[in-house]
Write a protein that holds these residues in place. Sequence first.
Motif, PDB file in Angstrom:
ATOM      1  N   GLU A  17       0.829  -1.214   0.000  1.00  0.00           N
ATOM      2  CA  GLU A  17       0.000   0.000   0.000  1.00  0.00           C
ATOM      3  C   GLU A  17       0.858   1.257   0.000  1.00  0.00           C
ATOM      4  O   GLU A  17       0.618   2.187  -0.751  1.00  0.00           O
ATOM      5  N   GLU A  18       1.847   1.269   0.875  1.00  0.00           N
ATOM      6  CA  GLU A  18       2.660   2.477   1.073  1.00  0.00           C
ATOM      7  C   GLU A  18       3.691   2.683  -0.028  1.00  0.00           C
ATOM      8  O   GLU A  18       3.910   3.803  -0.484  1.00  0.00           O
ATOM      9  N   CYS A  19       4.340   1.603  -0.431  1.00  0.00           N
ATOM     10  CA  CYS A  19       5.415   1.697  -1.433  1.00  0.00           C
ATOM     11  C   CYS A  19       5.272   0.534  -2.415  1.00  0.00           C
ATOM     12  O   CYS A  19       6.031  -0.447  -2.353  1.00  0.00           O
ATOM     13  N   PRO A  20       4.321   0.603  -3.331  1.00  0.00           N
ATOM     14  CA  PRO A  20       4.059  -0.533  -4.232  1.00  0.00           C
ATOM     15  C   PRO A  20       5.240  -0.901  -5.129  1.00  0.00           C
ATOM     16  O   PRO A  20       5.298  -2.020  -5.637  1.00  0.00           O
ATOM     17  N   GLU A  21       6.193   0.012  -5.262  1.00  0.00           N
ATOM     18  CA  GLU A  21       7.345  -0.263  -6.130  1.00  0.00           C
ATOM     19  C   GLU A  21       8.384  -1.180  -5.464  1.00  0.00           C
ATOM     20  O   GLU A  21       9.275  -1.706  -6.134  1.00  0.00           O
ATOM     21  N   LEU A  22       8.283  -1.391  -4.148  1.00  0.00           N
ATOM     22  CA  LEU A  22       9.265  -2.218  -3.435  1.00  0.00           C
ATOM     23  C   LEU A  22       9.052  -3.703  -3.708  1.00  0.00           C
ATOM     24  O   LEU A  22       7.918  -4.187  -3.708  1.00  0.00           O
ATOM     25  N   ALA A  23      10.138  -4.418  -3.902  1.00  0.00           N
ATOM     26  CA  ALA A  23      10.102  -5.877  -4.048  1.00  0.00           C
ATOM     27  C   ALA A  23      10.237  -6.473  -2.648  1.00  0.00           C
ATOM     28  O   ALA A  23      11.317  -6.443  -2.059  1.00  0.00           O
ATOM     29  N   THR A  24       9.150  -6.994  -2.107  1.00  0.00           N
ATOM     30  CA  THR A  24       9.127  -7.422  -0.702  1.00  0.00           C
ATOM     31  C   THR A  24       9.108  -8.940  -0.511  1.00  0.00           C
ATOM     32  O   THR A  24       8.942  -9.412   0.606  1.00  0.00           O
TER      33      THR A  24
END
Length: 165
Positions: A17-24
Amino acid sequence: MKYQTDAVDEILNQWKEECPELATAAMGTIGRLKRCSSLLQPKLEEVFSQFSINSWEFDVLATLKRAGAPYCLAPTDLFSSLMVTSGTMTHRMNQLEKRGLVQRTDNPNDGRSKFVQLTSEGHRLISSAVIEHLKNEEKLVSGMSKAERKQLDQLLRKFLSQLER
């Protein structure tokens, strides 16, 4: 197969939600391993406390027991096996020696060094504790089939091998 969601999924969803670009994805794997470790420890300690020991005491006594008769090791072998510093090992030996669970014995090959050896009381204690510990571990993994456990072991072995390199 549909998987249940867990606390880590909630964290990953928040990041999405906060940083959709991060690969988590890796965060999920590591987070689950860390959470499993945190949740397992108190369940292991429950059994150890029945024997008036804690996990580091169990680890030391079990290491000496599995070394085989006469259940002794050089302090360097012991602390290397347990992955602790020599200072930590000295402190632990002193504590276990005060409780009568280990003793220091002369090294016949080197008069300047000592071995750490289980006492008969230490041997009795770890022989009983390990049986209950294994029953507890079996109960803790009972929600997985043998095939799932084998697969998990293979994956964890691969990951551990990578980390140990």
